[in-house]
Design a protein around this motif. Structure first.
Motif, PDB file in Angstrom:
ATOM      1  N   GLN A  52      17.300  63.569  82.432  1.00 40.00           N
ATOM      2  CA  GLN A  52      15.935  64.083  82.330  1.00 40.00           C
ATOM      3  C   GLN A  52      15.029  63.092  81.618  1.00 40.00           C
ATOM      4  O   GLN A  52      13.864  62.916  81.983  1.00 40.00           O
ATOM      5  N   ASP A  53      15.574  62.420  80.595  1.00 40.47           N
ATOM      6  CA  ASP A  53      14.806  61.378  79.913  1.00 40.47           C
ATOM      7  C   ASP A  53      14.386  60.282  80.887  1.00 40.47           C
ATOM      8  O   ASP A  53      13.239  59.813  80.868  1.00 40.47           O
ATOM      9  N   LEU A 123      16.518  54.799  75.115  1.00 46.99           N
ATOM     10  CA  LEU A 123      17.568  53.781  75.120  1.00 46.99           C
ATOM     11  C   LEU A 123      18.557  54.002  73.988  1.00 46.99           C
ATOM     12  O   LEU A 123      19.776  53.924  74.186  1.00 46.99           O
ATOM     13  N   PHE A 124      18.054  54.291  72.796  1.00 47.26           N
ATOM     14  CA  PHE A 124      18.945  54.524  71.666  1.00 47.26           C
ATOM     15  C   PHE A 124      19.819  55.754  71.898  1.00 47.26           C
ATOM     16  O   PHE A 124      21.004  55.768  71.539  1.00 47.26           O
ATOM     17  N   THR A 227      29.204  55.215  87.818  1.00 44.84           N
ATOM     18  CA  THR A 227      27.867  55.802  87.732  1.00 44.84           C
ATOM     19  C   THR A 227      27.820  57.167  88.402  1.00 44.84           C
ATOM     20  O   THR A 227      28.448  57.400  89.436  1.00 44.84           O
ATOM     21  N   ILE A 228      27.076  58.076  87.792  1.00 45.17           N
ATOM     22  CA  ILE A 228      26.768  59.383  88.369  1.00 45.17           C
ATOM     23  C   ILE A 228      25.253  59.574  88.244  1.00 45.17           C
ATOM     24  O   ILE A 228      24.741  59.810  87.142  1.00 45.17           O
ATOM     25  N   PRO A 229      24.500  59.458  89.328  1.00 44.94           N
ATOM     26  CA  PRO A 229      23.033  59.527  89.226  1.00 44.94           C
ATOM     27  C   PRO A 229      22.514  60.805  88.579  1.00 44.94           C
ATOM     28  O   PRO A 229      21.563  60.764  87.790  1.00 44.94           O
ATOM     29  N   ALA A 230      23.112  61.952  88.901  1.00 42.76           N
ATOM     30  CA  ALA A 230      22.618  63.218  88.351  1.00 42.76           C
ATOM     31  C   ALA A 230      22.842  63.324  86.847  1.00 42.76           C
ATOM     32  O   ALA A 230      22.191  64.131  86.177  1.00 42.76           O
ATOM     33  N   PHE A 231      23.759  62.504  86.309  1.00 38.18           N
ATOM     34  CA  PHE A 231      24.005  62.494  84.861  1.00 38.18           C
ATOM     35  C   PHE A 231      23.169  61.433  84.158  1.00 38.18           C
ATOM     36  O   PHE A 231      23.100  61.409  82.930  1.00 38.18           O
TER      37      PHE A 231
END
Length: 305
Positions: A52-53, A123-124, A227-231
């Motif tokens: 969401q970020d 990012l942090f 990678t998992i795009p939804a996560f």
């Protein structure tokens, strides 16, 4: 601990695994949420704070660049109309305009400060790994994943459904990596649909909803990327190094990803399947997995479906 090594010596054991063992670890009733959709654009639904970020940051930057584009385009059009040769035959000869020069220096700085103030906390938050409820080690191999539940002493390989390692008796009509009627039937037998081709795996990462998951990512041969795009997560796996990512999935469902680092001939056939379930379903799956492989010395694949 039952580590799973490359399967040069395990094909016989895998072929001998009973279908009943796979059925005992099947998880049904989950909606497929994290999957590409034909004809659609944009992000997959965000089911973690991290994702969401990323969506919010993307939307903020989209607004900023849209306003800049509109302003610059309007300015160019205005200059073309106001200062063309016909309307302005005698151009001005000045070379500097202090207020404008100050403005075009300060305004971009303010825009960058706004973006930085918003993006740095994101990012942090991604890079500061919290204490894990569950730790999973993901090892990239050519061309499959090995998963180890670090605290539970279970490990398994995960191949794309339709890869040679997933074919056995009764799959004579299935051509590896080719979508045909036989492949669709195999997908359906495993609880998936035609749309899940190139995404569904014979075993899945199973995690409980609402718990903090830390994934340790590495590789055994070349660089891979989990990678998992939804996560909203992506981490390269580098041989000899151990990197980490984390997430907390907030919605039950099936989520797909793929290796996102070019890793050789079968790079396109190295998907990731994660199933987010209730705590009760996870406990049941974990109990079945442990019972299925209790006392087995040779590493085998846990069929988490």
């Amino acid at each position: 601990m039952k580590h799973l090594l490359p399967l040069s010596g395990l094909l016989t054991s895998l072929a001998a695994l009973p279908a009943l063992a796979q059925d005992s670890l099947r998880i049904d009733g989950l909606d497929v949420i994290g999957r590409p959709v034909d004809g659609e654009t944009g992000f997959q639904p965000a089911v973690t704070r991290l994702a969401q970020d990323i969506h919010d940051l993307d939307h903020l930057i989209l607004v900023i660049i849209t306003l800049i584009t509109i302003f610059v385009t309007g300015l160019i059009i205005w200059v073309m109309i106001r200062y063309n040769k016909k309307r302005n035959p005698t151009p001005s000869s000045f070379t500097h305009h202090t207020p404008i020069e100050i403005a075009w220096t300060i305004l971009p700085i303010l825009v960058l400060v706004l973006i930085g103030a918003y993006s740095l906390p994101i990012l942090f938050r991604q890079q500061e790994i919290p204490e894990a409820d569950i730790t999973i080690k993901a090892t990239g191999n050519q061309w499959y994943w090995t998963y180890e539940y670090v605290d539970e002493e279970i490990a398994f390989d995960s191949y794309m459904i339709g890869a040679p390692a997933t074919l056995g008796d009764g799959d004579e009509d299935v051509t590896p990596f080719v979508l045909n009627d036989a492949m669709v039937a195999k997908l359906e037998d495993e609880g998936y649909a035609r749309e899940d081709f190139l995404l569904a795996t014979d075993t899945s990462v199973v995690i409980p909803v609402g718990q903090t998951i830390v994934v340790q990512v590495t590789a055994s041969d070349v660089i891979h990327s989990w990678t998992i795009p939804a996560f909203g997560v992506k981490q390269d796996g580098v041989p000899g190094r151990l990197a980490e990512l984390w997430f907390t999935a907030e919605q039950e469902g099936v989520y797909y990803g793929q290796c996102s680092e070019l890793c050789g001939q079968a790079h396109a056939y190295m998907p990731i399947t994660v199933k987010v379930v209730s705590e009760e379903a996870y406990a049941e799956w974990l109990g079945n997995a442990k019972a299925e492989y209790a006392g087995i010395e040779q590493p085998l694949t846990v069929a988490s479906k």
